[in-house]
Design a protein around this motif. Structure first.
Motif, PDB file in Angstrom:
ATOM      1  N   ASN A  90     -13.724  49.975 -10.581  1.00 29.13           N
ATOM      2  CA  ASN A  90     -13.249  49.676  -9.230  1.00 29.13           C
ATOM      3  C   ASN A  90     -13.114  50.955  -8.409  1.00 29.13           C
ATOM      4  O   ASN A  90     -13.495  51.003  -7.231  1.00 29.13           O
ATOM      5  CB  ASN A  90     -11.901  48.950  -9.289  1.00 29.13           C
ATOM      6  CG  ASN A  90     -11.269  48.781  -7.919  1.00 29.13           C
ATOM      7  OD1 ASN A  90     -10.452  49.603  -7.493  1.00 29.13           O
ATOM      8  ND2 ASN A  90     -11.631  47.724  -7.227  1.00 29.13           N
ATOM      9  N   PHE A  91     -12.602  51.997  -9.035  1.00 29.18           N
ATOM     10  CA  PHE A  91     -12.422  53.302  -8.390  1.00 29.18           C
ATOM     11  C   PHE A  91     -13.764  53.836  -7.877  1.00 29.18           C
ATOM     12  O   PHE A  91     -13.896  54.222  -6.710  1.00 29.18           O
ATOM     13  CB  PHE A  91     -11.810  54.254  -9.419  1.00 29.18           C
ATOM     14  CG  PHE A  91     -11.587  55.658  -8.933  1.00 29.18           C
ATOM     15  CD1 PHE A  91     -10.523  55.963  -8.111  1.00 29.18           C
ATOM     16  CD2 PHE A  91     -12.433  56.686  -9.329  1.00 29.18           C
ATOM     17  CE1 PHE A  91     -10.307  57.266  -7.673  1.00 29.18           C
ATOM     18  CE2 PHE A  91     -12.230  57.982  -8.905  1.00 29.18           C
ATOM     19  CZ  PHE A  91     -11.159  58.270  -8.073  1.00 29.18           C
ATOM     20  N   GLU A  94     -15.397  51.451  -5.066  1.00 27.57           N
ATOM     21  CA  GLU A  94     -14.751  51.556  -3.758  1.00 27.57           C
ATOM     22  C   GLU A  94     -15.147  52.847  -3.050  1.00 27.57           C
ATOM     23  O   GLU A  94     -15.476  52.838  -1.854  1.00 27.57           O
ATOM     24  CB  GLU A  94     -13.231  51.475  -3.910  1.00 27.57           C
ATOM     25  CG  GLU A  94     -12.718  50.100  -4.305  1.00 27.57           C
ATOM     26  CD  GLU A  94     -12.848  49.082  -3.179  1.00 27.57           C
ATOM     27  OE1 GLU A  94     -11.866  48.836  -2.470  1.00 27.57           O
ATOM     28  OE2 GLU A  94     -13.972  48.543  -3.002  1.00 27.57           O
ATOM     29  N   PRO A 101      -9.673  53.470  -2.763  1.00 28.23           N
ATOM     30  CA  PRO A 101      -9.025  52.586  -3.741  1.00 28.23           C
ATOM     31  C   PRO A 101      -7.631  53.059  -4.120  1.00 28.23           C
ATOM     32  O   PRO A 101      -7.242  54.193  -3.845  1.00 28.23           O
ATOM     33  CB  PRO A 101      -9.964  52.678  -4.940  1.00 28.23           C
ATOM     34  CG  PRO A 101     -10.501  54.080  -4.864  1.00 28.23           C
ATOM     35  CD  PRO A 101     -10.665  54.360  -3.392  1.00 28.23           C
ATOM     36  N   TRP A 106      -4.471  48.470  -9.669  1.00 28.67           N
ATOM     37  CA  TRP A 106      -5.332  47.750 -10.615  1.00 28.67           C
ATOM     38  C   TRP A 106      -4.888  47.991 -12.051  1.00 28.67           C
ATOM     39  O   TRP A 106      -4.932  47.089 -12.894  1.00 28.67           O
ATOM     40  CB  TRP A 106      -6.781  48.170 -10.418  1.00 28.67           C
ATOM     41  CG  TRP A 106      -7.288  47.748  -9.084  1.00 28.67           C
ATOM     42  CD1 TRP A 106      -7.357  48.502  -7.946  1.00 28.67           C
ATOM     43  CD2 TRP A 106      -7.736  46.444  -8.700  1.00 28.67           C
ATOM     44  NE1 TRP A 106      -7.825  47.759  -6.895  1.00 28.67           N
ATOM     45  CE2 TRP A 106      -8.074  46.492  -7.323  1.00 28.67           C
ATOM     46  CE3 TRP A 106      -7.899  45.251  -9.392  1.00 28.67           C
ATOM     47  CZ2 TRP A 106      -8.554  45.385  -6.627  1.00 28.67           C
ATOM     48  CZ3 TRP A 106      -8.386  44.146  -8.691  1.00 28.67           C
ATOM     49  CH2 TRP A 106      -8.707  44.222  -7.335  1.00 28.67           C
ATOM     50  N   GLY A 338      -9.488  49.546   1.794  1.00 31.93           N
ATOM     51  CA  GLY A 338      -9.503  49.668   0.337  1.00 31.93           C
ATOM     52  C   GLY A 338      -8.118  49.824  -0.254  1.00 31.93           C
ATOM     53  O   GLY A 338      -7.895  49.512  -1.430  1.00 31.93           O
ATOM     54  N   ILE A 354      -5.886  43.445  -0.273  1.00 36.28           N
ATOM     55  CA  ILE A 354      -6.654  44.659  -0.073  1.00 36.28           C
ATOM     56  C   ILE A 354      -7.094  44.745   1.398  1.00 36.28           C
ATOM     57  O   ILE A 354      -7.630  43.790   1.954  1.00 36.28           O
ATOM     58  CB  ILE A 354      -7.900  44.679  -0.982  1.00 36.28           C
ATOM     59  CG1 ILE A 354      -7.494  44.464  -2.442  1.00 36.28           C
ATOM     60  CG2 ILE A 354      -8.657  45.993  -0.823  1.00 36.28           C
ATOM     61  CD1 ILE A 354      -6.567  45.509  -2.999  1.00 36.28           C
TER      62      ILE A 354
END
Length: 359
Positions: A90-91, A94, A101, A106, A338, A354
């Motif tokens: 995810n990091f 984004e 992020p 998360w 984000g 988000i």
């Protein structure tokens, strides 16, 4: 006797959380999630005391010593695969898409309060509740029977922002013994019990080094432009910048410039003066509701758009089942796409989402 699994990080907060629960008569078990899987990779810059880094080995040994001094069982749970597939992916995704992020959000929802207790159960560790050293409280909405997350009594240290993505099933098994304490009180308790971690600094960031060590993106030269499209300078990748950034831009002007927008499609970084950093509203998606099931009409609430901010007044306007428009009473500075917008009714966390766009 109720068995409580406590997530031990090797820091003062989780140490005192375990101590308090043991003094209250619970059967306490300590566990640390191992997430650092970068064999041979060392943090090249920055600081220690980050949540993710090679000094995890030291923290695990420290947590083991703490568990020994508390005379409680201790386990290390390997969560590397989950952490990398959820938090790190995810990091990277984004940043690659020009967004900012929040890996801690998360990690808490899917690893610390998810994979850690789930995997502990899977390897045969028996417990009834799961506890951490977060500064927040758990309650219950008597009108609808839903579990609540409530801000810690110390507003400067409150960590409820990071927990807004927890599901009802997760919250039902959580204990947060530090929610009614201040940080100074916790350090005092640690000193009185002769814990060496009493003066240990708090974790400063998600990662102690340069984020590029994790992103591993190839350099890509692009333009730094102003709001009129005039080229002011060059950069080596838009992901090296964050919304609201003022220092290290490499361009000069008659007054301070701030990053306003990151354009991934054209690899451009848009900058402008301070007056251009303010916005009236945002739209948040990927919502998670905590103490309520959601809203069907506009409601007043307090909102945080970053973890260190005090909640500010706003109106939540439902757009559909998956989006909320947040209209602030006062203009807000440097809203980052984000990041998370988290909604409160006083001290009670309503939910959050988000940030997808800014108006």
């Amino acid at each position: 006797m109720t068995k409580v699994l406590v997530g031990l990080s090797g820091g003062v907060d989780s140490t005192v959380a375990a101590l308090l629960l043991k003094e209250q008569g619970y059967e306490v078990i300590g566990a640390t999630m191992s997430v650092w899987g970068k064999d041979g990779m060392a943090v090249q810059s920055g600081h220690k005391n980050a949540c993710y880094g090679p000094d995890e080995i030291e923290n695990i040994e420290l947590a083991r010593e703490i568990a020994g001094s508390l005379d409680i069982p201790y386990h290390v749970i390997n969560c590397v695969e989950k952490y990398e597939s959820i938090v790190l992916e995810n990091f990277k995704s984004e940043y690659k898409n020009g967004r900012t992020p929040n890996p801690c959000v998360w990690c808490n929802a899917y690893v610390k309060f998810g994979a850690l207790p789930d995997m502990a159960k899977a390897v045969g560790i028996e417990f009834d509740k799961f506890a951490t050293g977060h500064y927040a409280r758990i309650g219950e909405n008597k009108d609808n029977g839903r579990y609540q997350i409530i801000r810690g009594i110390n507003s400067k240290k409150d960590q409820s922002y990071f927990l807004y993505r927890l599901k009802q099933e997760q919250i039902s098994r959580v204990m947060l013994p530090l929610g009614k304490y201040t940080k100074d009180e916790i350090r005092t308790i640690a000193r009185e019990n002769n814990f060496e971690v009493a003066e240990k600094p708090d974790s400063q960031d998600f990662y102690g080094g340069d984020y590029n060590e994790l992103l591993n993106f190839e350099k890509k030269e692009g333009n730094i432009i102003n709001t009129e499209g005039k080229i002011l300078g060059k950069h080596k990748g838009f992901w090296n910048y964050t919304i609201g950034q003022r220092k290290g831009l490499g361009v000069s002007a008659s007054e301070a410039l701030y990053v306003l927008e990151l354009k991934k499609d054209t690899n451009e970084v848009v900058v402008g003066f301070a007056d251009k950093t303010f916005n009236k509203s945002l739209v948040a998606n990927n919502l998670n509701w905590v103490s309520i099931e959601g809203i069907k009409e506009p409601v007043k609430a307090q909102v945080k758009i970053r973890s260190t901010q005090q909640p500010v007044e706003a109106t939540l306007i439902p757009q559909n089942n998956s989006e909320i428009e947040v209209v602030f009473d006062d203009l807000q500075k440097s809203i980052a796409i984000g990041q998370s917008a988290v909604f409160y009714d006083g001290d009670v966390l309503l939910g959050g989402g988000i940030i997808d766009c800014v108006k």
